[in-house]
Scaffold this motif. Sequence first.
Motif, short mmCIF file in Angstrom:
data_model
loop_
_atom_site.label_atom_id
_atom_site.label_comp_id
_atom_site.label_asym_id
_atom_site.label_seq_id
_atom_site.Cartn_x
_atom_site.Cartn_y
_atom_site.Cartn_z
N UNK A 150 -7.31 4.93 4.45
CA UNK A 150 -6.83 6.29 4.74
C UNK A 150 -6.08 6.30 6.07
N UNK A 151 -5.71 7.48 6.53
CA UNK A 151 -4.97 7.59 7.79
C UNK A 151 -5.86 7.17 8.95
N UNK A 152 -5.33 6.31 9.79
CA UNK A 152 -6.13 5.79 10.91
C UNK A 152 -6.46 6.91 11.91
N UNK A 153 -5.55 7.87 12.07
CA UNK A 153 -5.83 8.97 13.01
C UNK A 153 -6.96 9.85 12.49
N UNK A 170 -8.71 -1.95 8.91
CA UNK A 170 -7.74 -0.95 8.47
C UNK A 170 -6.61 -1.66 7.74
N UNK A 171 -6.15 -1.05 6.67
CA UNK A 171 -5.03 -1.63 5.93
C UNK A 171 -4.34 -0.56 5.11
N UNK A 172 -3.18 -0.95 4.55
CA UNK A 172 -2.40 -0.01 3.72
C UNK A 172 -1.42 0.79 4.56
N UNK A 173 -0.57 1.54 3.88
CA UNK A 173 0.45 2.34 4.57
C UNK A 173 -0.13 3.27 5.62
N UNK A 174 -1.28 3.88 5.27
CA UNK A 174 -1.85 4.86 6.18
C UNK A 174 -2.77 4.22 7.21
N UNK A 175 -3.47 3.17 6.80
CA UNK A 175 -4.38 2.48 7.72
C UNK A 175 -3.62 1.70 8.79
N UNK A 176 -2.49 1.13 8.40
CA UNK A 176 -1.67 0.35 9.35
C UNK A 176 -0.50 1.15 9.93
N UNK A 177 -0.32 2.37 9.43
CA UNK A 177 0.81 3.21 9.84
C UNK A 177 2.13 2.43 9.74
N UNK A 178 2.34 1.84 8.55
CA UNK A 178 3.55 1.03 8.32
C UNK A 178 4.14 1.39 6.96
N UNK A 179 5.46 1.42 6.92
CA UNK A 179 6.21 1.78 5.71
C UNK A 179 6.24 0.57 4.77
N UNK A 180 5.05 0.25 4.19
CA UNK A 180 4.94 -0.92 3.32
C UNK A 180 5.51 -0.62 1.93
N UNK A 181 6.12 -1.63 1.33
CA UNK A 181 6.37 -1.62 -0.11
C UNK A 181 5.11 -2.13 -0.80
N UNK A 182 5.09 -2.03 -2.13
CA UNK A 182 3.88 -2.45 -2.86
C UNK A 182 3.53 -3.90 -2.57
N UNK A 183 4.53 -4.77 -2.56
CA UNK A 183 4.23 -6.21 -2.35
C UNK A 183 3.68 -6.45 -0.95
#
Length: 377
Positions: free
Chosen positions: A242-245, A348-361
């Motif tokens: 989820x969102x790290x904040x 923490x991981x994922x788009x919200x956990x890392x606050x990064x604009x990740x693609x699926x891969x």
Amino acid sequence: MNTHQLRYVKNLVVGCGLSGMVVAERIASQLGEPVLIIDKRAHIGGNIYDYKENGITIHQYGPHAFHTNIKHVWDYIQQFSDFYSFQLRVSAWIDGQAVPVPFNFNSMERLFPQFLAEKIQQKLITRFGYDVKVPILELRKENDADLAFLADFVYKNVFEGYTLKQWGLKPEEIDPTVTARVPIFVGRDDRYFQDKYQGIPLHGYTTMAEKMLEHPLIDVRLNTAWSQVKDTISYERLFYTGSIDEFFGYSEGVLPYRSLFFKKQELNHPYEQPTANLNYPCNYEWTRVCEPKYFLDEQTDHTVLMREYPQAFSLGKNEPYYPIANPDNNALYEKYLLKAKKLASVYFLGRLGDYKYYNMDQCIDRALCLFTQLLQQ
Ligand code: UDP
């Protein structure tokens, strides 16, 4: 769900999106340890969730075309689904017609007089080479009058309006890597991505997600928010997507995100658009319209359109979809990262956990890397 039944779990994963599912799958299948995944939504898969309705597989949270150059990610995901060979093509509505995006030689020939298109093409090849990508913000630095004309045209007709709608910012106000995702393409390749491996799970993303979660050591509880259970559950490891904040109670301030809203429309003819996605940089309030039947080449007499409206993210009102990368926001994220590093056994991981604009891969790769690190601990 009765939260009082929850006491201790060895591995807890918050969020049943791609990142959470990969980490859960690895722990169950490779370590032989039990994993509980919770998700506040009523379905698995996070934003890759899709469903089939009247013969068309709808991507509920926007178009997801899988693409990667990372062989181990491609090999990993193949275990859970066969893939339909699909290479995304996108058009943008410019001057009243749908032309290929990334803007390329074909787009120029549709929009410019022939002599001008040819002159610009020659100059692009001389300056940059053939079959190469040039980010719009780089092209805008060129002094040559014809390349400057091209840069202005593409900036105005492809990027400016779309980016204002999508981010509430001008292209130069967001991190340059965002607009560089959709460069100008010096060549004729009309595909949105040039990655070696591309495709769509043959029976949809949700079926693939079910397969990822099939292991008997994985337990999934839906309709269960972290805030509901965090005081009643203990764990050996926590994987938080989820969102790290949000995790830290917004102690350093609220991280900005962009949100989306989708409107579905059904039409009684087989096809509406020339490509799966049609972008509208200069017209209307929506950014793009997706016609999802393209993804699996589903043959139906009707079609469905999903219109995508970007929105400001507002806590408690809508969902955070995209982190907004810029120096201020990255600095705020770094404060949370410092706090995160002090917590043992919380990852923490994922788009919200890392606050990064990740693609699926990138989500998959990140989760696989994290798992490898765990093995080394
Ligand atoms: N973009 C644009 N016009 C387009 C397509 C993309 O200005 O026709 C810019 C816009 O800022 C967008 C970014 O490029 O947010 C990345 O686009 P992409 O298609 O990768 O966005 P996503 O599919 O991740 O929403």
